[in-house]
Design an enzyme around this catalytic site. Structure first.
Site, PDB file in Angstrom:
ATOM      1  CG  ASP A  92      -1.734   1.202   1.426  1.00  0.00           C
ATOM      2  OD1 ASP A  92      -1.936   1.943   0.447  1.00  0.00           O
ATOM      3  OD2 ASP A  92      -2.162   1.442   2.577  1.00  0.00           O
ATOM      4  CD  GLU A 111      -3.951   7.096   0.298  1.00  0.00           C
ATOM      5  OE1 GLU A 111      -5.129   6.683   0.332  1.00  0.00           O
ATOM      6  OE2 GLU A 111      -3.069   6.643   1.062  1.00  0.00           O
ATOM      7  CD  GLU A 112      -0.886   5.242   3.769  1.00  0.00           C
ATOM      8  OE1 GLU A 112      -1.878   5.354   4.523  1.00  0.00           O
ATOM      9  OE2 GLU A 112      -0.648   4.207   3.126  1.00  0.00           O
ATOM     10  CG  HIS A 169      -2.430   0.478   7.128  1.00  0.00           C
ATOM     11  ND1 HIS A 169      -2.934   1.632   7.674  1.00  0.00           N
ATOM     12  CD2 HIS A 169      -2.361   0.712   5.796  1.00  0.00           C
ATOM     13  CE1 HIS A 169      -3.171   2.518   6.715  1.00  0.00           C
ATOM     14  NE2 HIS A 169      -2.826   1.968   5.560  1.00  0.00           N
ATOM     15  CG  ASP A 175      -4.487   2.786  -2.430  1.00  0.00           C
ATOM     16  OD1 ASP A 175      -3.662   1.946  -2.014  1.00  0.00           O
ATOM     17  OD2 ASP A 175      -4.642   3.910  -1.911  1.00  0.00           O
TER      18      ASP A 175
END
Length: 347
Positions: A186, A220-221, A320, A240
């Site tokens: 990711d 983005e995070e 994650h 994504d």
């Protein structure tokens, strides 16, 4: 489509092993820019550091955008303890339990690099009664430096200060059975998918039907990756990771098509186009809803961009955390993006 699997996986490994926690993405962006220009595509950087790769189409009156992000989760030095340990704050939303015992690299503002280990403050089973049960949070974990430091002054003498980036070791491996396992798939696996497509277009002298912007975003995070996009874009597709688990249909071998995430539904017409293309091409795909997810489309919409938006991507297990996908999911995603760019009925 005969995509170059070796090229894609080699590029993915190189990108995954280039540290780029959100806010410190310049080296990963430089790698992407160099590779895009080597393939003959013009590029430029936005003020916030996003990379824009432009591919001319057969019809440049209608432009589309594809967005993936190269910023990752990470940590930052919050303070330095009296014993020479580093207190931390998170960048994005890493699962903190998975970081206990992970190796890391601290990068100072002068670009000095030091290695260390992320540990619970109760790290020893022979000393701490709660070593197994203590919570793992940013408040209960710290970084142990691989330097001779006995107090805060020793750490500061190394040039380490509050606000320095702590980059987590990605531990990238590509298995003979086709799995790619690493932190930060990711969304570096989607960026790599972009380059697999760009190389295929270049090698086969293919133009997409529309002018296409490949956008590599850098925040983005933390929610504002593609908040600015070129003004002639009419459709924006975030590529994504696809989510796996609970009642979701997606697996590591599929391309996931997201109908709705935490921000609401994606464009009905555009989502239907992806579903129909996947059906017609007999791709392994799944349509799912992601309850705890946001994307670059949400950032673009929140910034007021008047575009149709959709979200697709390869299925990624354990998002994650210690993530994993399979080349079949990667290939299905590449094929779907390619069909979107070149299939007349997709317009």
């Amino acid at each position: 489509m005969n995509f170059d699997q070796t090229y894609l996986l080699n590029f993915a490994k190189q990108l995954l092993e280039t540290h780029s926690p959100t806010g410190y993405t310049k080296h990963a962006i430089a790698l992407c820019q160099k590779e895009a220009e080597a393939l003959g595509y013009p590029t430029y950087l936005t003020n916030k550091g996003n990379l824009v790769i432009t591919v001319e189409g057969s019809n440049d009156d209608y432009a589309v955008g594809l967005s993936a992000h190269t910023d990752t989760l990470g940590l930052m030095v919050r303070s330095i303890s009296g014993s020479g340990k580093l207190a931390i704050t998170n960048l994005g939303g890493p699962i903190m339990n998975t970081l206990d015992g992970e190796y890391c690299t601290i990068i100072t503002r002068e670009e000095r690099k030091y290695t260390g280990t992320i540990l619970s403050k109760s790290p020893a089973a022979h000393v701490f009664k709660d070593s197994n049960t203590a919570q793992r949070t940013v408040d209960t974990m710290e970084v142990r430096l691989d330097e001779v430091v006995k107090n805060a002054d020793d750490v500061k003498a190394l040039g380490i200060q509050n606000g320095d980036f702590v980059c987590i070791d990605p531990k990238t491996q590509i298995t003979s059975s086709g799995f790619v396992k690493s932190r930060f798939l990711d969304d570096k696996i989607s960026v790599s998918i972009f380059f697999g497509i760009l190389k295929y277009l270049h090698d086969n002298k293919i133009k997409p039907l529309q002018k296409t912007y490949f956008l590599i975003s850098t925040y983005e995070e933390v929610g504002h990756g593609s908040s600015w996009i070129p003004k002639d874009i009419k459709e924006l597709v975030a590529v994504d990771m696809g989510c796996i688990g609970l009642d979701l249909a997606c697996s590591e071998y599929d391309v996931s098509i997201c109908a709705k995430d935490s921000g609401g539904p994606y464009d009905y017409e555009l989502t239907n186009r992806f579903i129909n293309l996947a059906k017609q091409a007999n791709l392994n795909y799944a349509v799912d809803i992601y309850p705890y997810y946001g994307s670059d489309i949400g950032a673009a919409w929140s910034a007021g961009n008047d575009v149709k938006g959709a979200l697709i991507g390869p299925g990624v297990n354990a998002s994650h955390g210690m993530e994993r996908t399979h080349y079949e999911g990667i290939k299905n995603t590449m094929e779907l993006v390619y069909l979107y760019l070149t299939h007349k009925e997709s317009m």
